[in-house]
Write an enzyme that holds these catalytic residues in place. Structure first.
Site, PDB file in Angstrom:
ATOM      1  N   LYS A  35     -30.479  20.925 -20.012  1.00 10.02           N
ATOM      2  CA  LYS A  35     -30.719  19.264 -20.620  1.00 10.02           C
ATOM      3  C   LYS A  35     -30.395  19.206 -21.936  1.00 10.02           C
ATOM      4  CE  LYS A  35     -34.982  22.117 -21.258  1.00 10.02           C
ATOM      5  NZ  LYS A  35     -36.779  22.028 -21.078  1.00 10.02           N
ATOM      6  N   TYR A 259     -33.274  16.033 -55.546  1.00  5.67           N
ATOM      7  CA  TYR A 259     -34.444  15.283 -54.943  1.00  5.67           C
ATOM      8  C   TYR A 259     -35.378  15.488 -55.648  1.00  5.67           C
ATOM      9  CZ  TYR A 259     -31.568  11.696 -52.955  1.00  5.67           C
ATOM     10  OH  TYR A 259     -29.515  10.421 -52.843  1.00  5.67           O
TER      11      TYR A 259
HETATM   12  C1  PLP Z   1     -36.128  23.215 -20.633  1.00  6.87           C
HETATM   13  C2  PLP Z   1     -36.932  23.533 -19.291  1.00  6.87           C
HETATM   14  C3  PLP Z   1     -36.643  25.159 -18.853  1.00  6.87           C
HETATM   15  C4  PLP Z   1     -36.119  25.636 -19.630  1.00  6.87           C
HETATM   16  O1  PLP Z   1     -36.694  26.052 -20.868  1.00  6.87           O
HETATM   17  P1  PLP Z   1     -36.457  27.381 -22.135  1.00  6.87           P
HETATM   18  O2  PLP Z   1     -37.563  27.976 -22.671  1.00  6.87           O
HETATM   19  O3  PLP Z   1     -34.951  26.940 -23.006  1.00  6.87           O
HETATM   20  O4  PLP Z   1     -35.618  28.753 -21.161  1.00  6.87           O
HETATM   21  C5  PLP Z   1     -37.119  25.485 -17.485  1.00  6.87           C
HETATM   22  N1  PLP Z   1     -37.473  24.660 -17.119  1.00  6.87           N
HETATM   23  C6  PLP Z   1     -37.911  23.844 -17.084  1.00  6.87           C
HETATM   24  C7  PLP Z   1     -39.329  22.574 -16.128  1.00  6.87           C
HETATM   25  C8  PLP Z   1     -37.796  22.663 -18.047  1.00  6.87           C
HETATM   26  O5  PLP Z   1     -38.193  21.933 -18.427  1.00  6.87           O
END
Ligand code: PLP
Length: 371
Positions: A35, A259
């Site tokens: 994702k 800044y």
């Molecule tokens: C993002 C996600 C994961 C992976 O999580 P990590 O902490 O990056 O390993 C697993 N399950 C679901 C449902 C997620 O949304």
């Protein structure tokens, strides 16, 4: 000439991290989570890096279609399920397996099947809210939801899943991990279907829990999901964000930098100006003292991060010059260190690398050619 700021992605590191996840999993099949553009590494790089995974999982339907069009044939899990009917049709057309996390999604699927908008067989992942109170059906509604899905004529496999809130650190009295695990086991015990529970943190914590599939994300990119460092887990950073010094200023005691004049020199020193700022995804919250590597030597951020530049103390690097190599995070400086200093987590920094940053890729094949 392009700006010297480059994010280099090591495909071999992703492959290595996947093998670490596999060893940890004791036979559990692995959904490689891609994702958010593979946590900022690039969707198709994620696909190549995790080619040996048993499936890929993500949120975005357009990216799932990209994966299919790029040739990914193995399962694809849609972690938030379908947002509307068009997604149901896409899921059916491209054989994507959506999560069902609420009754509204069951209604949508029933409608889709009644109207013949999706074709059989259809595989779904029914999600239980085991206490995190984010996505998932309440325990009291779970059995009925399962039965309702089972009754659909085109339904093939119903996998059972949940997500843990507190696998990444010391046990949390507000929601002990054991309570969530117990809730999942109790509510799925009599149901037929593969189980998928663990994100990276849970996967690293408890590999032998009752799961057929794990869903590691962050660990596959070589960053840590929690308190243990990525290196101590044997993970390799997949992304190195590197740039160069584009200018040097000589300052005297009492001179201020950047800044808001947040940093004021107490002794004469050289300040290096790095081509990387918050518009590239470097955290503006980073305080003075955040580690930065110049020519491989660890030094510190001095002054506020600006949109396109940041400033560093060159005292430990007398040989530094315009053009000197700078690592913001990566193989020599864990992204988690920069994140912790900035009050966030490695995930956020990796995902936030901006579109204007040039990406380069080192594949395993390139590595061989260097030999
Ligand atoms: C993002 C996600 C994961 C992976 O999580 P990590 O902490 O990056 O390993 C697993 N399950 C679901 C449902 C997620 O949304």
């Amino acid at each position: 000439m392009p700006r010297p700021l480059v994010a280099t992605i090591e495909i071999a590191a992703m492959q290595h991290n996947l093998s670490v996840a596999r060893q940890q999993g004791e036979g559990a099949r692995i959904w490689g989570v891609v994702k958010a553009n593979a946590y900022g590494h690039g969707l198709l790089r994620g696909m190549r890096g995790f080619a040996a995974a048993d499936g890929l999982s993500l949120i975005e339907f357009d990216n799932a279609v990209c994966l299919r069009e790029a040739g990914w044939r193995k399962p694809i899990l849609m972690l938030e399920g379908c947002f509307d009917m068009a997604d149901m049709v896409t899921a059916s057309t491209y054989h994507l397996e959506p999560v069902i996390h609420c009754v509204e999604q069951i209604v949508l699927l029933e409608h889709a099947m009644r109207e013949h908008l999706v074709k059989a067989p259809f595989d779904v992942h029914l999600k239980l809210n085991s206490g995190m109170n984010r996505l998932g059906l309440a325990p009291a509604a779970f059995q009925a939801a399962y039965a309702r899905l089972r009754a659909l004529p085109g339904m093939r496999h119903i996998s059972l899943m949940t997500h843990f809130a507190n696998a990444d650190g010391p046990d949390n009295p507000a929601l002990p991990l054991a309570r969530q695990v117990g809730c999942f086991l109790k509510n799925t015990r009599h149901l037929d279907g593969t189980r998928s529970t663990a994100n990276s943190a849970m996967h690293l914590l408890q590999s032998s829990q009752a799961a057929d599939w794990a869903r590691p994300g962050i660990m596959l990119y070589g960053a840590s999901p929690g308190t243990r460092t990525a290196a101590s887990i044997g993970l390799q950073p997949a992304m190195t964000l590197a740039s160069e010094l584009i200018a040097i200023q000589e300052v005297e005691a009492g001179d201020a930098v950047g800044y808001g004049s947040r940093f004021v020199a107490t002794v004469p020193m050289r300040i290096g100006i790095v081509a990387c700022g918050y518009a590239d995804g470097y955290p503006r919250q980073a305080p003075d003292g955040t580690p930065v590597l110049v020519e491989g030597i660890r030094t510190r951020l001095t002054g506020r991060v600006s949109m396109d530049m940041l400033m560093v103390d060159l005292t430990p690097v007398p040989s530094a010059h315009v053009g000197s190599a700078v690592e913001l995070w990566g193989t020599q400086l864990p992204v988690d260190e920069v994140a912790t200093m900035s009050g966030t987590i490695g995930y956020e920094l990796l995902c936030a690398v901006a579109a204007r940053v040039r990406f380069e890729e080192r594949s395993a094949v390139d590595a061989l050619q260097l030999l």
